[in-house]
Design a protein around this motif. Structure first.
Motif: not given
Length: 242
Positions: A155-157, A176-179, A201-206
């Protein structure tokens, strides 16, 4: 030869959002908790949504379903070890045919999150003990410590963690797979109510930095019992996080 990646996790470990990265890659056929179909039915007490009757409901049937998919494409499957523990821990042949990676999350966080969705979860459903059991099996099978990710690091990085994971798996990192779009992938429909945050969600968030409210565990004595039981297994695996 096609790759097969098994992501072994426990409930509420952020495993679904990590799975979403592999859905977005487009070069893996992705299976979401296929072994849950041997552990539960649509009549089970656990909350579920649109049950997928196309999946097999036995260990051997699910395993063959995955191996058949591997013949035509790369395969990524995410599951909880407690769904199939007794069969999985003696099936060295199946474990040997894939890259086995493990995801853990601090048990107070995962237990509190789990309780919000399914207050009556049994002790084995917390999942850290079963995850540790398979971690030990894979260690003995391969002679090396398996790859372990801490969900808080993810989540952090997220980019650093996913890049490092891709290096380990010997696959290309695909930015592109990160969003992604806010939507429910077909794989999630059976357990949709468990994945509201991931779906939106739209991406991994912390999440905002905040202290875990341990008083919640004391408000519900059962939760404190679950935490005390599972934290040892978390701590043992956390020593090996990448």
């Amino acid at each position: 030869m096609n790759k097969m990646i098994g992501l072994w996790a426990h409930p509420r470990s952020r495993s679904t959002v990590l799975e979403r990265v592999f859905i977005e890659r487009g070069d893996f056929e992705v299976f979401h908790e296929p072994f849950a179909h041997m552990a539960f039915t649509e009549a089970s007490a656990i909350p579920s949504d649109e049950w997928d009757h196309s999946l097999p409901t036995t260990y051997e049937g699910i395993k063959e379903h995955l191996l058949t998919a591997k013949e035509r494409s790369n395969v990524f499957h995410k599951d909880m070890c407690y769904h199939c523990l007794d069969d999985l821990k003696v099936d060295l042949g199946f474990l040997a045919q894939q890259a086995n990676i493990f995801l853990i999350r601090e048990p107070a966080s995962s237990i509190i999150s789990h309780h919000r969705v399914h207050p009556d979860m049994p002790i084995q459903a917390i999942g850290h003990k079963a995850l540790y059991d398979i971690f030990c099996v894979v260690t003995k099978l391969t002679g090396t410590v398996p790859y372990v990710i801490n969900a808080d690091d993810l989540a952090a990085e997220p980019e650093r963690v996913i890049r490092k994971l891709c290096d380990y798996l010997e696959i290309e990192f695909l930015p592109h797979a990160m969003t992604w779009k806010r939507e429910c992938p077909p794989q999630w429909k059976t357990w949709r109510s468990w994945h509201v945050a991931a779906e939106n969600s739209e991406r991994i968030i912390s999440p905002a930095k905040q202290q875990i409210d341990m008083t919640v565990l004391d408000q519900f004595p059962k939760l404190r019992e679950l935490y005390e039981y599972h934290r040892t297994f978390y701590a043992r695996m956390n020593e090996f996080c990448q």
